[in-house]
Design a protein around this motif. Sequence first.
Motif, PDB file in Angstrom:
ATOM      1  N   LEU A 231      -7.941   2.344  20.451  1.00  0.00           N
ATOM      2  CA  LEU A 231      -6.927   1.464  20.465  1.00  0.00           C
ATOM      3  C   LEU A 231      -6.566   0.701  19.259  1.00  0.00           C
ATOM      4  CD1 LEU A 231      -5.027   0.902  23.091  1.00  0.00           C
ATOM      5  CD2 LEU A 231      -5.901  -1.358  23.083  1.00  0.00           C
ATOM      6  N   SER A 232      -7.615   0.229  18.710  1.00  0.00           N
ATOM      7  CA  SER A 232      -7.517  -0.457  17.319  1.00  0.00           C
ATOM      8  C   SER A 232      -6.895   0.339  16.346  1.00  0.00           C
ATOM      9  CB  SER A 232      -8.621  -1.140  17.099  1.00  0.00           C
ATOM     10  OG  SER A 232      -9.608  -0.325  16.424  1.00  0.00           O
ATOM     11  N   ILE A 233      -7.335   1.787  16.273  1.00  0.00           N
ATOM     12  CA  ILE A 233      -6.801   2.804  15.122  1.00  0.00           C
ATOM     13  C   ILE A 233      -5.414   3.043  15.349  1.00  0.00           C
ATOM     14  CG2 ILE A 233      -7.034   5.145  14.382  1.00  0.00           C
ATOM     15  CD1 ILE A 233     -10.039   4.962  15.006  1.00  0.00           C
ATOM     16  N   ALA A 234      -5.103   3.187  16.706  1.00  0.00           N
ATOM     17  CA  ALA A 234      -3.767   3.675  17.240  1.00  0.00           C
ATOM     18  C   ALA A 234      -2.820   2.449  16.676  1.00  0.00           C
ATOM     19  CB  ALA A 234      -3.751   3.871  18.629  1.00  0.00           C
ATOM     20  N   ARG A 235      -3.048   1.196  17.170  1.00  0.00           N
ATOM     21  CA  ARG A 235      -2.246   0.233  16.837  1.00  0.00           C
ATOM     22  C   ARG A 235      -1.827  -0.007  15.227  1.00  0.00           C
ATOM     23  NH1 ARG A 235      -3.388  -5.150  20.435  1.00  0.00           N
ATOM     24  NH2 ARG A 235      -1.722  -5.781  19.242  1.00  0.00           N
ATOM     25  N   LYS A 236      -3.258   0.018  14.608  1.00  0.00           N
ATOM     26  CA  LYS A 236      -2.989  -0.107  13.214  1.00  0.00           C
ATOM     27  C   LYS A 236      -2.318   1.042  12.400  1.00  0.00           C
ATOM     28  CE  LYS A 236      -6.601  -1.013   9.527  1.00  0.00           C
ATOM     29  NZ  LYS A 236      -7.895  -0.810   9.151  1.00  0.00           N
ATOM     30  N   LEU A 237      -2.306   2.364  13.071  1.00  0.00           N
ATOM     31  CA  LEU A 237      -1.702   3.428  12.460  1.00  0.00           C
ATOM     32  C   LEU A 237      -0.166   3.228  12.869  1.00  0.00           C
ATOM     33  CD1 LEU A 237      -3.377   6.670  13.431  1.00  0.00           C
ATOM     34  CD2 LEU A 237      -2.079   6.021  11.176  1.00  0.00           C
ATOM     35  N   THR A 238       0.510   2.838  14.151  1.00  0.00           N
ATOM     36  CA  THR A 238       1.643   2.575  14.512  1.00  0.00           C
ATOM     37  C   THR A 238       2.371   1.408  13.576  1.00  0.00           C
ATOM     38  OG1 THR A 238       0.965   2.993  16.590  1.00  0.00           O
ATOM     39  CG2 THR A 238       3.030   2.403  16.391  1.00  0.00           C
ATOM     40  N   PHE A 239       1.571   0.495  13.483  1.00  0.00           N
ATOM     41  CA  PHE A 239       1.866  -0.773  12.649  1.00  0.00           C
ATOM     42  C   PHE A 239       2.189  -0.267  11.283  1.00  0.00           C
ATOM     43  CE2 PHE A 239       1.013  -4.280   9.579  1.00  0.00           C
ATOM     44  CZ  PHE A 239       1.994  -5.197   9.983  1.00  0.00           C
ATOM     45  N   MET A 240       1.370   0.566  10.562  1.00  0.00           N
ATOM     46  CA  MET A 240       1.379   1.103   9.076  1.00  0.00           C
ATOM     47  C   MET A 240       2.606   1.950   9.342  1.00  0.00           C
ATOM     48  SD  MET A 240      -0.416  -0.121   6.790  1.00  0.00           S
ATOM     49  CE  MET A 240      -1.375  -1.751   6.967  1.00  0.00           C
ATOM     50  N   GLN A 241       2.786   2.808   9.962  1.00  0.00           N
ATOM     51  CA  GLN A 241       3.844   3.932   9.771  1.00  0.00           C
ATOM     52  C   GLN A 241       5.117   3.174   9.983  1.00  0.00           C
ATOM     53  OE1 GLN A 241       2.520   6.551  12.968  1.00  0.00           O
ATOM     54  NE2 GLN A 241       1.657   8.201  11.427  1.00  0.00           N
ATOM     55  N   LYS A 242       5.342   2.419  11.021  1.00  0.00           N
ATOM     56  CA  LYS A 242       6.478   1.447  10.866  1.00  0.00           C
ATOM     57  C   LYS A 242       6.703   0.715   9.571  1.00  0.00           C
ATOM     58  CE  LYS A 242       7.144  -0.028  15.541  1.00  0.00           C
ATOM     59  NZ  LYS A 242       6.658  -0.935  16.500  1.00  0.00           N
ATOM     60  N   GLN A 243       5.967   0.122   8.798  1.00  0.00           N
ATOM     61  CA  GLN A 243       5.821  -0.658   7.562  1.00  0.00           C
ATOM     62  C   GLN A 243       6.298   0.472   6.529  1.00  0.00           C
ATOM     63  OE1 GLN A 243       4.843  -3.943   6.753  1.00  0.00           O
ATOM     64  NE2 GLN A 243       5.276  -4.439   8.728  1.00  0.00           N
ATOM     65  N   ILE A 244       5.773   1.476   6.629  1.00  0.00           N
ATOM     66  CA  ILE A 244       5.930   2.520   5.464  1.00  0.00           C
ATOM     67  C   ILE A 244       7.522   2.929   5.522  1.00  0.00           C
ATOM     68  CG2 ILE A 244       5.560   5.096   4.802  1.00  0.00           C
ATOM     69  CD1 ILE A 244       2.528   4.322   5.276  1.00  0.00           C
TER      70      ILE A 244
ATOM     71  N   GLN B 173      10.063   1.384   6.898  1.00  0.00           N
ATOM     72  CA  GLN B 173      10.754   0.296   6.512  1.00  0.00           C
ATOM     73  C   GLN B 173      11.020   0.118   5.089  1.00  0.00           C
ATOM     74  OE1 GLN B 173       9.458  -3.195   8.294  1.00  0.00           O
ATOM     75  NE2 GLN B 173      11.354  -4.444   7.983  1.00  0.00           N
ATOM     76  N   LEU B 174       9.740   0.401   4.306  1.00  0.00           N
ATOM     77  CA  LEU B 174       9.730   0.357   2.764  1.00  0.00           C
ATOM     78  C   LEU B 174      10.335   1.471   2.044  1.00  0.00           C
ATOM     79  CD1 LEU B 174       6.031  -0.682   1.620  1.00  0.00           C
ATOM     80  CD2 LEU B 174       8.249  -1.764   1.035  1.00  0.00           C
TER      81      LEU B 174
ATOM     82  N   GLN C 243      12.848   2.825   3.522  1.00  0.00           N
ATOM     83  CA  GLN C 243      14.330   2.556   3.796  1.00  0.00           C
ATOM     84  C   GLN C 243      14.627   1.600   2.593  1.00  0.00           C
ATOM     85  OE1 GLN C 243      14.405   1.448   7.805  1.00  0.00           O
ATOM     86  NE2 GLN C 243      15.243   3.517   8.429  1.00  0.00           N
ATOM     87  N   ASN C 244      14.033   0.703   2.246  1.00  0.00           N
ATOM     88  CA  ASN C 244      14.394  -0.438   1.353  1.00  0.00           C
ATOM     89  C   ASN C 244      14.438   0.392   0.013  1.00  0.00           C
ATOM     90  OD1 ASN C 244      14.351  -2.327   3.384  1.00  0.00           O
ATOM     91  ND2 ASN C 244      12.496  -3.226   2.809  1.00  0.00           N
ATOM     92  N   THR C 245      13.679   1.124  -0.353  1.00  0.00           N
ATOM     93  CA  THR C 245      13.850   1.829  -1.722  1.00  0.00           C
ATOM     94  C   THR C 245      14.973   2.787  -1.671  1.00  0.00           C
ATOM     95  OG1 THR C 245      11.923   3.168  -0.824  1.00  0.00           O
ATOM     96  CG2 THR C 245      11.380   1.926  -2.549  1.00  0.00           C
ATOM     97  N   GLU C 246      15.350   3.097  -0.559  1.00  0.00           N
ATOM     98  CA  GLU C 246      16.500   4.338  -0.667  1.00  0.00           C
ATOM     99  C   GLU C 246      17.893   3.328  -0.740  1.00  0.00           C
ATOM    100  OE1 GLU C 246      16.065   6.691   2.804  1.00  0.00           O
ATOM    101  OE2 GLU C 246      14.608   7.785   2.212  1.00  0.00           O
TER     102      GLU C 246
END
Lengths: 228, 45
Positions: free
Chosen positions: B23-36, B38-39, B41-44
Motif C-alpha cells: 500500500l505504501s509503494i502504491a500510494r507513493k507511486l500515485t502521488f509521484m505520478q500526479k506530481q510529475i 503536474q510538473l 503541464q507546468n513546463t508546457e
Amino acid sequence: MKNIKLTYLVLIVITYMLVLTGLYLAFIYAPPEKTMGDVQRIFYFHVPSAWVSFIAFFVVCLAGIIFLKTGKEQWDRLAASSAEIGVLFIVIVLITGPLWAKPVWNTYWTWDPRLTTSFVLFLIYAAYLMLRSYVSNKERGARFAAVFGIIGFVDVPIVYMSIRWWRTQHPTPVIGGGSGSGLAPEMLTTLMFCLLAFTFLYITLLVLRYQSEGVVKEFQALKHKLQN
Amino acid sequence: MNKILFLFLAYTFIWTALFIFLLSIARKLTFMQKQIKQLKQNTEN
C-alpha cells in the motif's frame, strides 16, 4: 513498455499462485507436528521470511560494492529498495518467532544467540535506512550507506551460524543439522515450496520498490531541470 | 491462550505487514505520478 508491463503482470501472477499454494501446503498438506501441534505451522512462513531477509541483505551488500566501484546511481537505488524489503522480512521474523515461542517455550523472548543476533541484524539495517533518510547530501549519503550496508552484512553469517556455534534454546537446523535433525517428507516439501514462493515474493516486491524509486528520481530530475 | 490463536496472530501479522508495504509503494507511486504530470503541464505552459 507493453512488454515490461506484461512481465510485471506475469511475475505478480506467478508469485500470487506460489504463495496461495504455499498456504495450502502449510495448512492442509503438511501434517501437524507431534509435540507442538498446529502452532508449528508458523515455521513454514517464519523460516522463508528469514531466508528472504538474508537474500535482501546480500543484495544490499553486493549492490553497495558495485555502487562504490562504478558510482552508478541505479545500484544505490537497488540497495535501498532491497534494504527496505530486508527490514520488512526481519521484522516478520522477529514477530512470528516470539508468537511461536510463547506456546512452546512459555516465553515470548529470551536473549539467546540466534534471537539476539537476529535483533542486531534488524537494528543494523534499520540504522542503514535512517542514515539514508537523514543525510542531506544525497551523494555522500549513498556512499556512507553503501559502506554501512557492506559492513552490516557481516552479521548475516553470524545469525546463520549462531545455532551451530553456540548451544541455544532455538532449535538446531532441520536441514544439514547432523544426526537427529531432519523433517518428515511432507514437511520438507512444504518448507522448500514456501522458500521458493517467498523468493518470488522478494523478487516481485523488489521490482515494484525499485520502479517506485525510479519514479521518485524522475520527479527529482524534472524538478531540478525546472529550477535551473 | 489457545495455540491456534498464536498461529492466527502470526499469519495475520505477516499478511498485514506485506499489505501495508504494498500500500505504501502504491500510494507513493500515485502521488509521484500526479506530481510529475503536474510538473510536465507546468513546463508546457
